[in-house]
Motif scaffolding. Structure first.
Motif, PDB file in Angstrom:
ATOM      1  N   GLY A 140      81.895 -39.053 -20.437  1.00 60.92           N
ATOM      2  CA  GLY A 140      81.300 -39.127 -19.102  1.00 60.92           C
ATOM      3  C   GLY A 140      82.217 -39.802 -18.117  1.00 60.92           C
ATOM      4  N   PHE A 141      82.930 -40.825 -18.570  1.00 57.35           N
ATOM      5  CA  PHE A 141      83.888 -41.512 -17.706  1.00 57.35           C
ATOM      6  C   PHE A 141      84.977 -40.550 -17.244  1.00 57.35           C
ATOM      7  CE2 PHE A 141      87.584 -44.081 -16.775  1.00 57.35           C
ATOM      8  CZ  PHE A 141      87.064 -45.163 -16.087  1.00 57.35           C
ATOM      9  N   ALA A 142      85.521 -39.770 -18.182  1.00 59.46           N
ATOM     10  CA  ALA A 142      86.577 -38.816 -17.827  1.00 59.46           C
ATOM     11  C   ALA A 142      86.052 -37.724 -16.901  1.00 59.46           C
ATOM     12  CB  ALA A 142      87.163 -38.203 -19.094  1.00 59.46           C
ATOM     13  N   THR A 143      84.833 -37.253 -17.171  1.00 56.41           N
ATOM     14  CA  THR A 143      84.251 -36.210 -16.323  1.00 56.41           C
ATOM     15  C   THR A 143      84.035 -36.706 -14.902  1.00 56.41           C
ATOM     16  OG1 THR A 143      83.125 -35.262 -18.247  1.00 56.41           O
ATOM     17  CG2 THR A 143      82.299 -34.640 -16.077  1.00 56.41           C
ATOM     18  N   THR A 144      83.498 -37.897 -14.772  1.00 58.93           N
ATOM     19  CA  THR A 144      83.250 -38.469 -13.448  1.00 58.93           C
ATOM     20  C   THR A 144      84.548 -38.700 -12.697  1.00 58.93           C
ATOM     21  OG1 THR A 144      81.251 -39.550 -14.288  1.00 58.93           O
ATOM     22  CG2 THR A 144      82.163 -40.366 -12.218  1.00 58.93           C
ATOM     23  N   ALA A 145      85.540 -39.265 -13.374  1.00 60.00           N
ATOM     24  CA  ALA A 145      86.818 -39.532 -12.726  1.00 60.00           C
ATOM     25  C   ALA A 145      87.483 -38.241 -12.263  1.00 60.00           C
ATOM     26  CB  ALA A 145      87.741 -40.288 -13.680  1.00 60.00           C
ATOM     27  N   PHE A 146      87.397 -37.192 -13.066  1.00 65.57           N
ATOM     28  CA  PHE A 146      88.026 -35.926 -12.678  1.00 65.57           C
ATOM     29  C   PHE A 146      87.296 -35.281 -11.502  1.00 65.57           C
ATOM     30  CE2 PHE A 146      88.783 -31.302 -13.334  1.00 65.57           C
ATOM     31  CZ  PHE A 146      90.145 -31.316 -13.063  1.00 65.57           C
ATOM     32  N   LEU A 147      85.976 -35.373 -11.484  1.00 69.60           N
ATOM     33  CA  LEU A 147      85.231 -34.834 -10.346  1.00 69.60           C
ATOM     34  C   LEU A 147      85.576 -35.592  -9.072  1.00 69.60           C
ATOM     35  CD1 LEU A 147      83.105 -32.967  -9.169  1.00 69.60           C
ATOM     36  CD2 LEU A 147      81.359 -34.615  -9.851  1.00 69.60           C
ATOM     37  N   LEU A 148      85.679 -36.909  -9.150  1.00 69.49           N
ATOM     38  CA  LEU A 148      86.070 -37.695  -7.983  1.00 69.49           C
ATOM     39  C   LEU A 148      87.488 -37.347  -7.549  1.00 69.49           C
ATOM     40  CD1 LEU A 148      84.637 -41.229  -8.874  1.00 69.49           C
ATOM     41  CD2 LEU A 148      83.615 -39.442  -7.458  1.00 69.49           C
TER      42      LEU A 148
END
Length: 220
Positions: A140-148
């Motif tokens: 989830g951390f990686a997904t959120t960071a990539f979306l941002l």
């Protein structure tokens, strides 16, 4: 290839550096501020937690044109026009609601029994957050960071209104090919290709790591 060379030597590296600094700094700050709040909202919500989350998201959905005039006047008085610091502040404010919303959802996938067990053993919330909840939410951390990363990398409205040649980002650089003398479509297209290449590369690397992380416990 002449158009690529012209776009590269026309200031591409300068604008790329500004973009990397603004994007990375804003993502780091947004995640640092949103993660503890997401932990609180996910495991220990209050009576007004949903209202707080809705308010945070509503600020993200506000159209930029509604706030650009007072924001421009405020930045002018504070001397933040055409500064990377001012751009980082704006991007951080835009990224916090998205990070808060997404990470709260990912944290809620972590079994609350793990948190209760750690609390019963006397572990403080800081240890639970850093050593239990966060490691279990790497995907989830990686997904959120990539979306941002995608949202901030492509942001144009605030960048073009609050920056110039000094702190401009890649979208501002591509807009500079529209002049009173005409539009340099070929060079602008070359610059656009070079602008999306870093994100494509990061997305390719992150997707492989993300899939591996998601499938790590599939057999169990």
């Amino acid at each position: 290839m002449a158009h690529y060379w012209g776009a590269l030597t026309g200031g591409y590296l300068h604008y790329l550096g500004n973009t990397v600094i603004a994007v990375v700094s804003s993502i780091v700050l947004a995640m640092a501020l949103a993660l503890p709040a997401s932990y609180k909202l996910a495991f220990f919500p209050g009576r007004k937690s949903n209202d707080l989350l809705f308010f945070a998201l509503s600020t993200r959905f506000m159209p930029g044109v509604a706030v650009i005039v007072p924001l421009f006047l405020l930045y002018s008085r504070m001397g933040l026009i055409d500064s990377l610091f001012g751009l980082v502040v704006i991007y951080t404010a835009l990224n916090i609601p998205i990070a808060l919303w997404l990470m709260r959802s990912f944290f809620r996938d972590v079994p609350f029994e793990l948190v209760e067990a750690a609390l019963s053993e006397g572990a403080p919330h800081r240890v639970i957050f850093l050593k239990i909840v966060t490691p279990l939410s790497k995907a989830g951390f990686a997904t959120t960071a990539f979306l941002l990363l995608i949202l901030t990398w492509n942001e144009f409205f605030f960048a073009v209104n609050l920056t110039g040649q000094g702190a401009g980002t890649l979208p501002v650089y591509m807009a500079s090919f529209f002049t009173t003398e005409g539009q340099s479509w070929a060079r602008m297209s070359a610059a656009a290709v070079m602008a999306i290449l870093p994100v494509l590369l990061i997305g390719w690397v992150a997707s492989r790591s993300l899939v591996k992380e998601l499938l790590a416990g599939a057999v169990k």
